[in-house]
Motif scaffolding. Structure first.
Motif, short mmCIF file in Angstrom:
data_model
loop_
_atom_site.label_atom_id
_atom_site.label_comp_id
_atom_site.label_asym_id
_atom_site.label_seq_id
_atom_site.Cartn_x
_atom_site.Cartn_y
_atom_site.Cartn_z
N ARG A 198 -6.32 -10.21 -12.80
CA ARG A 198 -5.89 -9.75 -11.42
C ARG A 198 -4.80 -8.62 -11.71
N LEU A 199 -3.86 -8.85 -12.62
CA LEU A 199 -2.75 -7.86 -12.65
C LEU A 199 -3.41 -6.34 -12.89
N ILE A 200 -4.37 -6.64 -13.82
CA ILE A 200 -4.82 -5.09 -14.23
C ILE A 200 -5.46 -4.63 -13.09
N ALA A 201 -6.52 -5.45 -12.43
CA ALA A 201 -7.33 -4.94 -11.65
C ALA A 201 -6.58 -4.28 -10.46
N LEU A 202 -5.37 -5.10 -10.06
CA LEU A 202 -4.63 -4.51 -8.85
C LEU A 202 -3.74 -3.47 -9.48
N LYS A 203 -3.55 -2.94 -10.74
CA LYS A 203 -2.78 -1.68 -11.27
C LYS A 203 -3.85 -0.70 -10.80
N ILE A 204 -5.16 -0.87 -11.08
CA ILE A 204 -6.26 0.04 -10.79
C ILE A 204 -6.27 0.15 -9.19
N ALA A 205 -6.37 -0.83 -8.61
CA ALA A 205 -6.67 -0.65 -7.13
C ALA A 205 -5.47 -0.16 -6.22
N GLU A 206 -4.19 -0.22 -6.98
CA GLU A 206 -3.06 0.34 -6.32
C GLU A 206 -2.55 1.67 -6.88
N SER A 207 -3.34 2.15 -7.67
CA SER A 207 -3.01 3.56 -8.07
C SER A 207 -3.25 4.64 -7.20
N PRO A 208 -2.04 5.30 -6.80
CA PRO A 208 -2.48 6.35 -5.83
C PRO A 208 -3.30 7.57 -6.38
#
Lengths: 419, 419
Positions: free
Chosen positions: A311-321
């Motif tokens: 989830r943390l890795i997925a969120l890094k992708i999903a949050e990247s501007p």
């Protein structure tokens, strides 16, 4: 229904608000305090029968709003008789006067509905740092309580409730299901609001669910912890975290199902599944109403050491501007996905990384595949429903998270939110 | 000089590129490989005399570019004779062919300049995942080496160097100073490029400094670690982190100053001060050239447990999309500052928080001040130079970081970077 938002309806909005069923014993009433918005409802009162349990989560911000602090005192006991939500003023950083507002609101609800103040959950959303005035809330409370007492709120009442708690939302959000516990039919219905500051850890979003299932205070807490992780903690609009966010479920017990203590009891499987479905549905609606959103971005990560890591890795992708602007531009720039994985802080050698855009494997074994079809990837990015899948190793952890593209609309809304 | 960027010059750009002094022994040459950009220089060769030391830092991304991996092997030894930078292709996720490119580039430099390949630092910036072609680089290397050998590069050469390494930059970045070590005059000059993906931990930015000071390999490493923390690790444009970033300083020793081993030796004080000044100047130029930036945002945090903690909290504020859009809109929404502090993960009770906008104390003691002058705060936010100061307790830690506003320009540039 008048929406607060002056911005155009998200192109990702569902065609219509679903028909949410009445939940036996759950009263729903809305009203207008006028404390910030003019000409629209901004108050929601929900009432629950004796014996109702409550579970849920609140923001992890170190500067939580006054209503968050209030409701946190109620959650450990797991019992509630009412919920009051106001939209437009978050009652955060308001000091003693803000606490007085919360006390007066809870007292007004308790008096009008005949419960104790420590059975009244409070929730607020809106601008930070302005002391709200309790007078207008007190003035309408008798009417709200009367309307809520008139009977369980059906589809119309749920739609009005979802409208009353909205702020910059461009559509109202709801979901419902019928399921069973050990053979007894039970219902779950829920509403939510985004958007903006939506990030994991319950950032600016509110979700309120009600069910007629009988769920003990410990069980409802465990059920909501699990559901939150899979849903509201798995979305991100901008990585910011609000001071006010909250997701609660109220269980009236009116369905009279078997009492179950243990989350892993197989007789709860259908209910858990239905609850996850509703929570994920609401969470995806919130992501789809991210400020300025024109596309829903779904990121799946597999092969991580644990689900939490995934989830943390997925969120890094999903949050990247940079990922989100690439999605906005319909530019299947998979290098930005690799960049986002790289900054996740996990030791993921490029060789083990597999990146999929839509159904196409783009990169694997340390580089782009020779037959990578960039036109097909860009066609996928050009659609409304963008899917990125990343394999980061051979661990057992997997997760799915949702976000949206980052567009000029986000800037326009947020550079001018208070004006 | 032709800039690569098709975007308008940042309104925060300095009036002109400074006059960077020649550093004895430092050759500078630029050339055009045509590997991505047409009609502009995209290669920079710098050459250094025997005995030159090198220190610096590279990205902490777990998916570093091939040139990063290459240069990381050189840094522990602390000796270098040449630096080759190419712009347009980052050589990241390019597998064995990408490694071959790096080897061929280093070999070409070594052969043309008469050094060993393990004395050649490499750096690349640009698109991820496309294998670059070494042929065009090899073709021009003899000419580059000849030009670099013609004598130390002066102001014109430095300006061309800064132009050759630029990508989406809208202005070129340089800074220089004269200082002394134990009475011997020494010079430092440096160039940098942003922008986009600029975040702490060396995200997409390159900075190359040269000095004629004599600095041992351990000392230059310590000097650059300290300078990096105060400068390049204290800026953020969008919170993203690049796979390619690097900041290096080369010290030729030509000035013949006293050899000093210890960073805390008082005879180094003036040099450290000058180095920090240059690094911070370059870092602020990078923030001021953040994609779409129209305002420089300076965030100071004091009262934290340590300087590191203060920097982390300051960066949470400086990176928050909601703070950055408020700055863009000239809307002094201090609640968003409180929100960003709240999500920093530190236990900061609202009562101890003091928030200043410009010189005005806005909030303290748990709420907004009664005499808060919102018009004055908004006037400050409307300017080019926005300053936010936050006191988070009574600890000894303080930090200052720089960022920029988040505007439609950021979206426009990044939704369409490769097209």
């Amino acid at each position: 229904m008048t929406m607060a938002s002056k911005h155009p309806r998200s192109p990702l909005a569902p065609e219509r608000f679903p028909e949410l069923p009445a939940i036996a014993g759950v009263g729903i009433a809305v009203g207008a305090s006028g404390m910030r918005y003019k000409g629209r409802d901004d108050l929601l009162l929900m009432t629950f029968p004796e014996g109702t349990t409550v579970g849920g989560a609140t923001t992890t911000s170190s500067i939580p709003g006054v209503p968050v602090v209030w409701t946190r005192r109620i959650l450990p006991g797991g019992r509630a008789r009412a919920l009051l939500v106001n939209a437009g003023n978050a009652n955060v950083m308001t000091g003693a006067p803000g606490e007085r507002f919360a006390e007066r609101c809870a007292a007004a609800v308790a008096e009008a509905t005949g419960c104790r103040t420590d059975e009244v959950c409070l929730s607020s959303t809106g601008v930070i740092g302005q002391v709200p005035d309790a007078g207008p809330v007190e003035k309408v409370m008798a009417d709200l309580a009367k309307a809520a007492a008139a009977g369980p709120g059906g589809p119309e009442a749920w739609a009005r409730a979802a409208t009353a708690i909205a702020t910059t939302d461009t559509f109202i959000k709801g979901a419902a299901a019928e399921t069973e516990i050990d053979g007894t039919k039970v219902r779950i219905a829920g509403i939510a609001k985004g958007s903006g500051m939506i990030a994991p850890n319950m950032a600016t979003m509110l979700a309120f669910l009600a069910t007629d299932a009988a769920l003990g205070p410990e069980l409802i807490r465990d059920l909501m912890r699990e559901a939150n992780d899979l849903s509201f903690n798995s979305i991100s609009v901008d990585g910011d975290m609000s001071t006010s966010d909250m997701s609660l479920m109220f269980a009236t017990g009116s369905a009279g199902n078997t009492a179950i203590d243990d989350l892993s009891d197989h007789r709860l499987a259908a209910f858990r599944h239905a609850l996850h479905g509703i929570a994920i549905d609401l969470a995806k609606q919130i992501a789809a109403d991210g400020e300025g959103a024109t596309k829903l971005l779904t990121v799946k990560v597999a092969g991580a050491p644990s689900d939490r890591d995934a989830r943390l890795i997925a969120l890094k992708i999903a949050e990247s501007p940079l990922v989100k602007t690439a999605v906005a531009g319909g530019d299947a720039n998979w290098g930005r996905i690799a960049m986002a994985v790289g900054k996740s802080g996990y030791d993921i050698p490029p060789e083990v990384l597999t990146i999929r855009i839509g159904d196409q494997v783009v990169a694997a074994g340390g580089g782009v595949l020779p037959d990578y079809d960039e036109a097909a990837a860009s066609a996928h990015y050009a659609g409304r429903d963008v899917r990125v899948t990343v394999q980061v190793g051979d661990g057992p952890g997997a997760a799915e998270v949702w976000s949206c593209d980052l567009t000029r609309g986000y800037i326009d809304i947020n550079a001018d939110y208070r004006s």
